[in-house]
Design an enzyme around this catalytic site. Structure first.
Site, short mmCIF file in Angstrom:
data_model
loop_
_atom_site.label_atom_id
_atom_site.label_comp_id
_atom_site.label_asym_id
_atom_site.label_seq_id
_atom_site.Cartn_x
_atom_site.Cartn_y
_atom_site.Cartn_z
N THR A 130 30.73 41.87 25.92
CA THR A 130 31.96 42.02 26.71
C THR A 130 31.43 42.38 28.08
O THR A 130 30.24 42.59 28.25
CB THR A 130 32.80 43.16 26.08
OG1 THR A 130 33.25 42.76 24.79
CG2 THR A 130 34.01 43.56 26.92
N SER A 144 38.65 47.54 21.35
CA SER A 144 38.13 48.86 21.72
C SER A 144 37.93 48.97 23.23
O SER A 144 37.42 49.99 23.71
CB SER A 144 36.77 49.10 21.06
OG SER A 144 36.90 49.06 19.67
N GLY A 170 31.65 46.36 21.94
CA GLY A 170 32.40 46.38 20.68
C GLY A 170 32.99 47.77 20.46
O GLY A 170 33.50 48.40 21.39
#
Ligand code: GLY
Length: 579
Positions: free
Chosen positions: A389, A461, A482
Site C-alpha cells: 500500500t 486497516s 496491511g
C-alpha cells in the site's frame, strides 16, 4: 499443500515488499518548508506535488496530482485501479473530512466465492487473477476531492502523470530490480501459474520486448496507461466508470472469468464520511472511519495507553514494549470480532473508542505476564494480509493538510491489466473474511461483519491520520503494511507525543507489531536489546523479528515557528520536499 500455499503466499508478499521498501542506514534530517511540504514514497510524485503547490494549487490539488503520479511511477501500490482513503483538515474552519474511495464487491460476489466444492478456501483465487478484483474507487475518489476542494482544473492535476506515462520516467536501481524480480513469479506452483496465465497483459507491459533485464537509468514508458489517463483528464471519471475504460475492463473480466460488469462500474460511488475522532493527552486524533478499521482501532489503542505513564518508561524497554504489545493484542481482537462495512452491520464504534472500554481493557492487562491470544478470543483467527500500500502526507501554505493512503492490496494487486488500459487492477477482495462461520487456528476467519456481499466494502486497516492541538494541525501521518498499518501509525504517534522525538526520529524509530492473531510480537530487527527480548520472552511473549515494518511518510508542524517538517521514512526510497 496448505502449508506450501501459505509459504508461497507469504513469499509473494515479502518478495514484493522487500523490492520496494528496505532500510537504508542514512540518518536523514526532516526537510523544512514554510509554504508547503510533500512527503511520499517517490521523488517524482513528491516533486509533482510541490510543483502543483507552487502553481497555486492547494494541498488537495497536490494530493490528487501525487496520487495520479504514483499510479505511473510506483506501480506496486500507486494506482487508479485500486482504492483508498483521504483525510483533509482545513485550518480556517477547523473542519475535517474523510473521503472513502475503497473498492466494493461486484454484484456477482458471494460469501463462498473462494471456496471449492468441498468448502476449502482457495487462497490463490482471492489473491491472483480476475476474481480477486474489487470495483476500483480511486478515480471517483480523486474526482470527488477535486470537485469539493480543488482549486486547479482537473486536467492540470493529471497532466504530470500523463507526461510520465507517455514519455517515461527513469528507473532507479530499486525500481529496476523490482521489475526484473517479477519474472520470478512465474516460477511458482501450478495454481499460481494458472492464475498468472491470465496476466499476459501485465507481463507484456512490465517486461522488456526483447526479454532483457531492466537497468538503472532505463526510461520506462507506459503508453496504454497514458491513453487511459488522457481519457480521464478529458472526460472525468465517466471514462473509467461508464466510458471506454469501463468497457475494456468489463470485456476483460468476461473473457477471463472475473465478475466486474459495466453495471458494477457504473454503480460505484466515492463517499464523504465523518472522520473518527479521539483525544490523546490533549491532542485531537482525526482518522479514517469505516470501512477502514484504522482510525477506530488506533483511537482505541491510544485510549488504553493513556492510562499508562509511557513517557516515564524506556522507549524500547521491557515495560513499555509489554504494555504496548498487550494493548495492540486486545484492540486487534476487537477488530477481528466487530469490524466490517457499517452499511451491512451495526458496528459498535462508539463503544470501542470510549474511554470506558479502554479502562476495561487496562483492567485485563497483566503487567507481569502476557495473556495468550487464544485465552482472550477463543473462537476467532485471522489470515495474513498483503503488505503493499502507500501513504503520503501534504500541507500547503494556508495550512490545509491532507493524509492519503491508497492501495492495490498486494504488491501489483491481482497482476491483471485489462487489455488496452495499462491499468493494474487491485486484489482487494482478499481483504474480506473468506469462510463464513468457520474459524480455525490455521488462520481462517468466518465472522459475520466482514463476509463478502454484493456492493459491500471490504474491511481495511489503512489509517491516514491528522493530529491537532488546541485547534491547530501538528502532525500528518499514515503508512502501508496491511494489518500492521495501525500499529505503525501508533508507534509514530507515541514516539512524538510520549517520547518527545522529532518527526524524523519518530518515523525512523523501531516498530513493534502484535495483531492478536497470530500470537506473535514482531519487532524490527536490531531494534531491541537482546536482554529486553529475553525478559519479554520470560513473560510469555513469542517474539519474531521482521526486517521492516511500514513506510510512514509524515509531516510535523512546529506551532511556535510555523515551520513544517517533512520526514520520509528511512525504510524506503521516499522523498520529502519542502519550500
Ligand atoms: N489492503 C490493505 C488495507 O486496506 O488495509
Amino acid at each position: 499443500m496448505a502449508l506450501k500455499r501459505r509459504i508461497f503466499g507469504l513469499f509473494i508478499i515479502i518478495f514484493l515488499l522487500v523490492q520496494w521498501v528496505c532500510f537504508t542506514s542514512d540518518e536523514e534530517k526532516a526537510v523544512q518548508g514554510k509554504n508547503g511540504v510533500v512527503v511520499s514514497v517517490d521523488q517524482y510524485a513528491s516533486q509533482i506535488g510541490i510543483d502543483i503547490l507552487k502553481k497555486g494549487g492547494n494541498a488537495v490539488d497536490a494530493a490528487v496530482a501525487v496520487g495520479f503520479a504514483l499510479a505511473v511511477t510506483y506501480p506496486a501500490a500507486g494506482n487508479i485501479g485500486g482504492g483508498g482513503f483521504m483525510i483533509i483538515r482545513f485550518p480556517d474552519t477547523r473542519e475535517s473530512v474523510a473521503i472513502d474511495f475503497r473498492e466494493m464487491a461486484p454484484a456477482g460476489a458471494t460469501p463462498n466465492m473462494y471456496l471449492d466444492e468441498k468448502g476449502k478456501y482457495e487462497r490463490t483465487k482471492s489473491y491472483l487473477g480476475h476474481l480477486a478484483v474489487g470495483v476500483p474507487g480511486t478515480v471517483k475518489g480523486f474526482e470527488l476531492a477535486m470537485q469539493k476542494y480543488g482549486k486547479l482544473p482537473w486536467e492540470d492535476v493529471i497532466a504530470p502523470a500523463i507526461e510520465l506515462a507517455e514519455n517515461g520516467f527513469v528507473l532507479n536501481k530499486r525500481r529496476a530490480k523490482a521489475l526484473n524480480d517479477l519474472k520470478q513469479l512465474k516460477k511458482i506452483p501450478k495454481d499460481f501459474e494458472v492464475a498468472l496465465s491470465k496476466s499476459k497483459e501485465f507481463f507484456r507491459i512490465f517486461s522488456k520486448p526483447d526479454g532483457s533485464e531492466f537497468a538503472e537509468e532505463d526510461v520506462f514508458v507506459q503508453k496504454d496507461l497514458a491513453e487511459s489517463l488522457k481519457l480521464i483528464a478529458d472526460q472525468g471519471s465517466e471514462a473509467f466508470y461508464e466510458g471506454k475504460i469501463a468497457e475494456l475492463i468489463a470485456r476483460d473480466m468476461e473473457k477471463h472469468g472475473g465478475l466486474i460488469t459495466n453495471d458494477d462500474l457504473a454503480r460505484y460511488e466515492a463517499f464523504m464520511r465523518e472522520p473518527v475522532k479521539g483525544n490523546y493527552r490533549g491532542y485531537e486524533i482525526i482518522s479514517m472511519p469505516l470501512p477502514s478499521s484504522g482510525g477506530t482501532i488506533l483511537i482505541e489503542m491510544l485510549n488504553v495507553l493513556e492510562g499508562f505513564e509511557l513517557g516515564k518508561m524506556e522507549r524500547y524497554g521491557q515495560e513499555a514494549l509489554h504494555v504496548i504489545s498487550e494493548t495492540m493484542k486486545f484492540a486487534y481482537l476487537d477488530r477481528a470480532k466487530y469490524m466490517g462495512d457499517e452499511l451491512f452491520d451495526d458496528i459498535p464504534v462508539k463503544r470501542l473508542i470510549s474511554k470506558e472500554h479502554a479502562q476495561s481493557i487496562r483492567e485485563n492487562i497483566d503487567l507481569n505476564r502476557t495473556i495468550p491470544s487464544a485465552e482472550i478470543g477463543k473462537d476467532i483467527l485471522t489470515i495474513e494480509e498483503a503488505e503493499e500500500t502507500t501513504h503520503y502526507s501534504i500541507i500547503d501554505k494556508d495550512g490545509i493538510a491532507v493524509a492519503t493512503t491508497y492501495t492495490l492490496n498486494g504488491g501489483f494487486g491481482s497482476f491483471v491489466i485489462a487489455e488496452g488500459t495499462g491499468i493494474i487492477l487491485n486484489n482487494e477482495m482478499a481483504d474480506f473474511n473468506m469462510k463464513p462461520g468457520y474459524t480455525d487456528d490455521k488462520g481462517l476467519i468466518g465472522t459475520e461483519p466482514n463476509l463478502i456481499a454484493p456492493y459491500k466494502r471490504m474491511l481495511s486497516s489503512m489509517t491516514p491520520t491528522i493530529i491537532v492541538k488546541n485547534g491547530k494541525i501538528v502532525m500528518i501521518t499514515g503508512s502501508p503494511g496491511g494489518r500492521t498499518i495501525i500499529n505503525t501509525v501508533l508507534n509514530v504517534i507515541i514516539n512524538v507525543i510520549d517520547f518527545n522525538m522529532n518527526i524524523q526520529e519518530a518515523v525512523n524509530g523501531y516498530r513493534i507489531n502484535h495483531e492478536w492473531m497470530p500470537d506473535i510480537l514482531r519487532v524490527e530487527k536490531e531494534g531491541i536489546l537482546e536482554e529486553v527480548i529475553d525478559s519479554l520472552k520470560s513473560m510469555g511473549h513469542k517474539i519474531k523479528t521482521t526486517r521492516s515494518q511500514g513506510d510512514a511518510h509524515s509531516i510535523f508542524i512546529d506551532l511556535k515557528t510555523g515551520i513544517y517538517y517533512g520526514a520520509a521514512d528511512k525504510r524506503s526510497s521516499g522523498s520529502a520536499i519542502g519550500y
